[in-house]
Design a protein around this motif. Sequence first.
Motif, PDB file in Angstrom:
ATOM      1  N   ALA A  45       0.832  -1.205   0.000  1.00  0.00           N
ATOM      2  CA  ALA A  45       0.000   0.000   0.000  1.00  0.00           C
ATOM      3  C   ALA A  45       0.871   1.261   0.000  1.00  0.00           C
ATOM      4  O   ALA A  45       2.022   1.229   0.441  1.00  0.00           O
ATOM      5  CB  ALA A  45      -0.904   0.003   1.232  1.00  0.00           C
ATOM      6  N   PRO A  46       0.323   2.379  -0.492  1.00  0.00           N
ATOM      7  CA  PRO A  46       1.051   3.643  -0.418  1.00  0.00           C
ATOM      8  C   PRO A  46       1.475   3.939   1.015  1.00  0.00           C
ATOM      9  O   PRO A  46       0.733   3.650   1.963  1.00  0.00           O
ATOM     10  CB  PRO A  46       0.034   4.667  -0.922  1.00  0.00           C
ATOM     11  N   THR A  47       2.667   4.496   1.155  1.00  0.00           N
ATOM     12  CA  THR A  47       3.244   4.701   2.477  1.00  0.00           C
ATOM     13  C   THR A  47       3.696   6.150   2.612  1.00  0.00           C
ATOM     14  O   THR A  47       4.410   6.667   1.748  1.00  0.00           O
ATOM     15  CB  THR A  47       4.436   3.756   2.694  1.00  0.00           C
ATOM     16  N   THR A  48       3.285   6.788   3.704  1.00  0.00           N
ATOM     17  CA  THR A  48       3.600   8.193   3.918  1.00  0.00           C
ATOM     18  C   THR A  48       4.872   8.339   4.746  1.00  0.00           C
ATOM     19  O   THR A  48       5.002   7.731   5.805  1.00  0.00           O
ATOM     20  CB  THR A  48       2.432   8.905   4.633  1.00  0.00           C
ATOM     21  N   SER A  49       5.789   9.157   4.257  1.00  0.00           N
ATOM     22  CA  SER A  49       7.045   9.395   4.968  1.00  0.00           C
ATOM     23  C   SER A  49       6.836  10.406   6.086  1.00  0.00           C
ATOM     24  O   SER A  49       5.765  11.007   6.214  1.00  0.00           O
ATOM     25  CB  SER A  49       8.099   9.932   3.992  1.00  0.00           C
ATOM     26  N   SER A  50       7.873  10.604   6.882  1.00  0.00           N
ATOM     27  CA  SER A  50       7.791  11.580   7.965  1.00  0.00           C
ATOM     28  C   SER A  50       7.600  12.993   7.435  1.00  0.00           C
ATOM     29  O   SER A  50       7.110  13.872   8.141  1.00  0.00           O
ATOM     30  CB  SER A  50       9.051  11.520   8.833  1.00  0.00           C
TER      31      SER A  50
END
Length: 326
Positions: A45-50
């Motif tokens: 799945a799409p993953t959000t960075s910091s």
Amino acid sequence: MQIGFLIFPGFPMACLTSIIEPLRAANEIVGAAVFDWHVISETGAPTTSSARVVFEPEAKLADVSDLDILFVLGAPNSVFEAPKSGNATLRRLDRHGVVLGAISGGVFPLVRAGVMTGYRCSVHWCYEAAFRSAFPDIEMTDDVISMNGRRYTVSGAASAFDLALRLIEDRLGADVAYEVACWFQHATMRGEGVQQRIPMRPSAAPDLPNLVADAVALFAEHIEHPISVAEVARAVDVTPRQVERAFKRATGQSPTHYYRGMRMKAARQLVLYSKQNMQSIAQAVGYTSATPLIAHYRVAFGVSPQEDRKQINSFRVQGNVPLPPA
């Protein structure tokens, strides 16, 4: 060389780009795809960075094969949604000869997978207290890079660039690695055995006098079981008054206040990156009870430990469920 990057939600984006960009440049310099890389997440799945930039992984972890190296990128609180299968996949890759590594906070989920027993790992200085508390049996180093057998760990984004240069040098030679470093104005190519340096404030003295440096080293060794200024003075063969004067000149603080600051920084690591209660944290940094710790913590950081933990957890949300440090 096939390299995978397993990203967890909240991973530091700079760590990913800092290792990919020099590899990309090396390919351009030699005119061949010597290095290939794949961004992976647990579920695909799409993953959000910091930095709140969303990455679209190419694959999910369970489907990964034919890698030479897999690097884990995450935060100290990163855990698999399905720990049993996620950890088993990392162990399977290890059995098939894949080099496993981690960048910065990614070392925490890597160790949780059970694949670091008997290996040394590089730990960013801001995570040292939390790491030591969570994994007391794992050997850690403050070197910027640790290449220990089939385990490659680096402390942060800048050291990830250094590791990329090392991979380039090993595969394509020193001249190509040097040219890549020049492309990015990367002035120093650091390798194993180089220790992390904690940035100094611009107003701070760049180097501490030997007396103060020796005292600070003793303080650092006695976070859990505090040592007095008199004991430090005896250890370095001077008077307590000399220690006091040296600290005032070099840091603008008394040795007692400087020492307390060191203990507060260690306490904050445990507050933010562990699940320990306040009494346990107090004991870990040399207090017999939580009450004085909380008072000194508020003076140092402007909030109580509980408020600090609640604030950082407000950024760790999946759905509507706060994620506690782990």
